[in-house]
Every structure is written in structure tokens, then in C-alpha cells.
Write a protein that holds these residues in place. Sequence first.
Motif, PDB file in Angstrom:
ATOM      1  N   THR A  28       0.840  -1.197   0.017  1.00 21.62           N
ATOM      2  CA  THR A  28       0.148  -0.076   0.004  1.00 21.62           C
ATOM      3  C   THR A  28       0.901   1.195  -0.097  1.00 21.62           C
ATOM      4  O   THR A  28       0.571   2.176  -0.728  1.00 21.62           O
ATOM      5  CB  THR A  28      -0.862   0.017   1.288  1.00 21.62           C
ATOM      6  OG1 THR A  28      -1.744  -1.154   1.080  1.00 21.62           O
ATOM      7  CG2 THR A  28      -1.782   1.248   1.183  1.00 21.62           C
ATOM      8  N   HIS A  29       1.920   1.152   0.835  1.00 23.56           N
ATOM      9  CA  HIS A  29       2.686   2.327   0.999  1.00 23.56           C
ATOM     10  C   HIS A  29       3.983   2.209   0.376  1.00 23.56           C
ATOM     11  O   HIS A  29       4.420   2.762  -0.420  1.00 23.56           O
ATOM     12  CB  HIS A  29       2.733   2.942   2.368  1.00 23.56           C
ATOM     13  CG  HIS A  29       3.544   4.214   2.821  1.00 23.56           C
ATOM     14  ND1 HIS A  29       3.371   5.340   2.216  1.00 23.56           N
ATOM     15  CD2 HIS A  29       4.778   4.231   3.614  1.00 23.56           C
ATOM     16  CE1 HIS A  29       4.290   6.204   2.566  1.00 23.56           C
ATOM     17  NE2 HIS A  29       5.316   5.331   3.508  1.00 23.56           N
ATOM     18  N   ARG A  68      10.209   2.337   9.209  1.00 22.51           N
ATOM     19  CA  ARG A  68      10.612   2.585   7.801  1.00 22.51           C
ATOM     20  C   ARG A  68      12.202   2.954   8.125  1.00 22.51           C
ATOM     21  O   ARG A  68      12.662   4.022   8.433  1.00 22.51           O
ATOM     22  CB  ARG A  68       9.920   3.385   6.815  1.00 22.51           C
ATOM     23  CG  ARG A  68      10.579   3.740   5.410  1.00 22.51           C
ATOM     24  CD  ARG A  68       9.527   3.586   4.444  1.00 22.51           C
ATOM     25  NE  ARG A  68      10.136   3.891   3.043  1.00 22.51           N
ATOM     26  CZ  ARG A  68      10.439   3.123   2.233  1.00 22.51           C
ATOM     27  NH1 ARG A  68      10.485   1.843   2.393  1.00 22.51           N
ATOM     28  NH2 ARG A  68      10.817   3.319   0.835  1.00 22.51           N
ATOM     29  N   HIS A  82       2.237  10.243   2.179  1.00 25.45           N
ATOM     30  CA  HIS A  82       1.157   9.597   2.813  1.00 25.45           C
ATOM     31  C   HIS A  82       0.523  10.597   3.580  1.00 25.45           C
ATOM     32  O   HIS A  82       1.080  11.493   4.360  1.00 25.45           O
ATOM     33  CB  HIS A  82       1.903   8.513   3.463  1.00 25.45           C
ATOM     34  CG  HIS A  82       0.657   7.908   4.484  1.00 25.45           C
ATOM     35  ND1 HIS A  82      -0.469   7.094   4.064  1.00 25.45           N
ATOM     36  CD2 HIS A  82       0.468   8.330   5.766  1.00 25.45           C
ATOM     37  CE1 HIS A  82      -1.059   6.806   5.082  1.00 25.45           C
ATOM     38  NE2 HIS A  82      -0.637   7.618   6.206  1.00 25.45           N
ATOM     39  N   SER A  84      -2.729  10.346   6.439  1.00 27.60           N
ATOM     40  CA  SER A  84      -3.859   9.658   7.102  1.00 27.60           C
ATOM     41  C   SER A  84      -4.655  10.458   8.010  1.00 27.60           C
ATOM     42  O   SER A  84      -4.240  11.205   8.872  1.00 27.60           O
ATOM     43  CB  SER A  84      -3.295   8.161   7.930  1.00 27.60           C
ATOM     44  OG  SER A  84      -2.269   8.839   8.667  1.00 27.60           O
ATOM     45  N   ASN A 110       3.434  12.018   5.733  1.00 26.67           N
ATOM     46  CA  ASN A 110       4.724  11.260   5.931  1.00 26.67           C
ATOM     47  C   ASN A 110       5.221  11.059   4.474  1.00 26.67           C
ATOM     48  O   ASN A 110       4.522  11.498   3.434  1.00 26.67           O
ATOM     49  CB  ASN A 110       4.255   9.889   6.351  1.00 26.67           C
ATOM     50  CG  ASN A 110       5.617   9.206   7.264  1.00 26.67           C
ATOM     51  OD1 ASN A 110       6.664   9.737   6.883  1.00 26.67           O
ATOM     52  ND2 ASN A 110       5.198   8.495   8.492  1.00 26.67           N
ATOM     53  N   SER A 111       6.487  10.584   4.198  1.00 22.91           N
ATOM     54  CA  SER A 111       7.157  10.486   2.926  1.00 22.91           C
ATOM     55  C   SER A 111       7.919   9.036   3.058  1.00 22.91           C
ATOM     56  O   SER A 111       8.518   8.754   3.936  1.00 22.91           O
ATOM     57  CB  SER A 111       7.817  11.303   2.598  1.00 22.91           C
ATOM     58  OG  SER A 111       8.927  11.048   1.631  1.00 22.91           O
ATOM     59  N   SER A 112       7.476   8.352   1.737  1.00 23.05           N
ATOM     60  CA  SER A 112       8.360   7.104   1.686  1.00 23.05           C
ATOM     61  C   SER A 112       9.836   7.226   1.717  1.00 23.05           C
ATOM     62  O   SER A 112      10.592   6.131   1.769  1.00 23.05           O
ATOM     63  CB  SER A 112       7.864   6.375   0.478  1.00 23.05           C
ATOM     64  OG  SER A 112       8.211   7.068  -0.796  1.00 23.05           O
ATOM     65  N   GLY A 129      -6.322   6.534   4.762  1.00 27.48           N
ATOM     66  CA  GLY A 129      -5.096   6.977   4.161  1.00 27.48           C
ATOM     67  C   GLY A 129      -5.071   7.343   3.000  1.00 27.48           C
ATOM     68  O   GLY A 129      -5.909   6.978   1.968  1.00 27.48           O
ATOM     69  N   GLU A 131      -2.340   7.708  -0.526  1.00 29.76           N
ATOM     70  CA  GLU A 131      -0.862   7.688  -1.119  1.00 29.76           C
ATOM     71  C   GLU A 131      -0.893   8.447  -2.404  1.00 29.76           C
ATOM     72  O   GLU A 131      -1.822   8.245  -3.400  1.00 29.76           O
ATOM     73  CB  GLU A 131      -0.698   6.279  -1.311  1.00 29.76           C
ATOM     74  CG  GLU A 131      -0.895   5.318  -0.319  1.00 29.76           C
ATOM     75  CD  GLU A 131      -0.083   5.510   0.736  1.00 29.76           C
ATOM     76  OE1 GLU A 131       1.269   6.162   0.786  1.00 29.76           O
ATOM     77  OE2 GLU A 131      -0.057   5.303   2.061  1.00 29.76           O
TER      78      GLU A 131
END
Length: 348
Positions: A28-29, A68, A82, A84, A110-112, A129, A131
Motif C-alpha cells: 500500500t505505501h 521505515r 502519505h 492519514s 509522511n513520505s516514503s 489513508g 498515497e
Amino acid sequence: MLDESFLRTADLPVGDRFEAWTERMGRTHAPMRLASDRAADYRGEQRLVGLGDVTVWPATFDHLVFRRTPKLIRQSDPEVYHLSLLRRGEAAASWGSRQVAYRIDDFHTNSSSRSYDISTGPEPVSMIGVEIPRALVALPGHRADRVIGSRVSSREGMGALLAQFLIQLVSDTGPYRPSDGPRLGTVVTDLVTAVFAHALDADREVPPETRARTLTVGVKAYIRRHLGDPELTPARIAAAHHISRSYLYRLFQAEGITVGAYIRDQRLRRACRDLADPAQRTTPIHAVGARWGFPRAAEFTRAFRTAQGVPPSEYRERAWAADRAEAARQGCGPSSGPSAKQLWTGRR
């Protein structure tokens, strides 16, 4: 119907539940290390709604710790932002020495591409959420990244507009066709861009077309909140948003509809829902019309017949007959819920 997929861990063998949830979150993320004190019998539900390059996913799940790490980022980075929206429960996140606690109705960002630790509280969490590829947010990357880790409220301003759109979208995706997905994704992208720009106080950096589309979403939300007011006019709508009537008309022209037609369509949709609701069977038809901005019964009947091809009284009878027939087919009494979604034809 939109592109959707579901996961409910309760449908899986107990021993497979947490592993399945971990894999799902990674897809998903981005790949993460997950841990939970409920891992032995993990309970989680997620619905994944595809909107072109954007994904929206309402979910409810047990206690969870997301990690992460720099190593995982080097191995795989989809380069997505991201967000949520916390609907129930509590959560906290940390980026090294920086920590933020999130309350109900807060947006977590957030950020991947960044390492982080996120932990939810002991009670199950419900959230929505989002993305979105970083490249789609129409702000300079180094500026947009400054929003990451901020706590954005959904109770006011641009955050409220984004939250309202997401909640409405995930509550019922039935009316949408697959081809609507990318268009809805564009709306989400514009709203996220506006939320980021507002958090940065950088509205001037937002492209004009993005500002216009975002304003249109806000105008439509205002209209839907005031449908019952017979004095809902273009002049009042324009004044509430500090724009001219001519600019308001141009916003809707870009959507291929007039302001008046949009108001009328939304009012009639609400009226259809109420007329098809067995719980409102005894409500006079003229009262249904007045509730949704048609104070004169003749005006309501005329507008309804034009849209639906039948007067409100006949529509109600057909709805009730369809409800009874469905109940008989299933071998039970009349249902208590409305069936307007099935009956609304969308005719103009």
C-alpha cells in the motif's frame, strides 16, 4: 464501480493474519517493518480504492508499530507522500529527535523517502489513508517536504475540505464508474496540494488551475451544506467565497454545468433518497421538497418530473414497490434502509 480491493484478516487462518497485514501495508505505501502486541491473532480491515495514480484506503486495525529504515528506503522507494486522517484511536510518530502525537481528526503526513517510527495506541485505530506520488504535488519538492511530520487539523480550512471529500468518497463509491477514478484522483491531488500550500503559507506557488479546481470543490461542499435554504443563490455563494459571480460561473463552466443546474441536481438527489426511504413513508411529499430547497410544491413537482420523468408521488410508489419486491425475494420483511442509490437514474 471504482477499482477496489479488500483485506480482512479475520477471513484468514490465525497464523497467517499478521504476515498478510504486513505484506498488504508494504504494497500500500512502502516496505516497512511492522510489530504488534496483537500479532498472534491480528485483526485488521482495509479497503484499497484506486484513483489512477492516487490511492485512498480506509482501514481499521489493532495496535501496530511501523518502522521505515534507511536500508528499506535504499532498497525500495516509490517516492510517495502519505496522509492519514485519524478517525478513531491515537497515534504518535517520530523522525529522529522530532516527535508528534496525533489526535482524532488530525492528518498525519509522511513520505516514503524518510525513515520514521509510528506507533498506534492500545485500542484499534480507524483512519483514511492517502498515497500520492510526490511528483503530482504541484509545489517545489524542497518546499512540500517541509510539511512532512506536521499535524494538520481536519476541523478547519483546507484540511476540513480534504477530510470532507475523503469521508464522502469512501462512504459510498457505488455511483462512480472506473473512468471516474483518475478524475477523482486529480481532485485529491489538488486538495493535498492546497493543504500543503496552506501549511506553508505558499498559496502563490500553487498553479492557477489547481487553485481553481480546489475552489470548485469548496464551493460544491458549501452548496451541499446549504441545499435546504431556498435563498441559496449564485450571488450568495460567490459572496461566501469572496469571488465574483462571473468567476463562479466560469468555475462551473469548466465542469460542463451551470451553478443552478448543480444546485437543482443535488437537491433532487436528496429528495430521491428521502422519497425512497421507507422510514419517511408518511412524510408529505411537499415537506420533502421544502426540506431540500423547494418551498412551493408545484415547483418541486415540475423540477422532479423533468429530472425523473415521473412525479414525486409515483417515484415514491415505485421505490416502495421495489423495496417490497426485494424483501420478498430475500424472504424477509420490508427493509429499513433507503434504496435511492439504485433508483436514481441521473436524468437531466
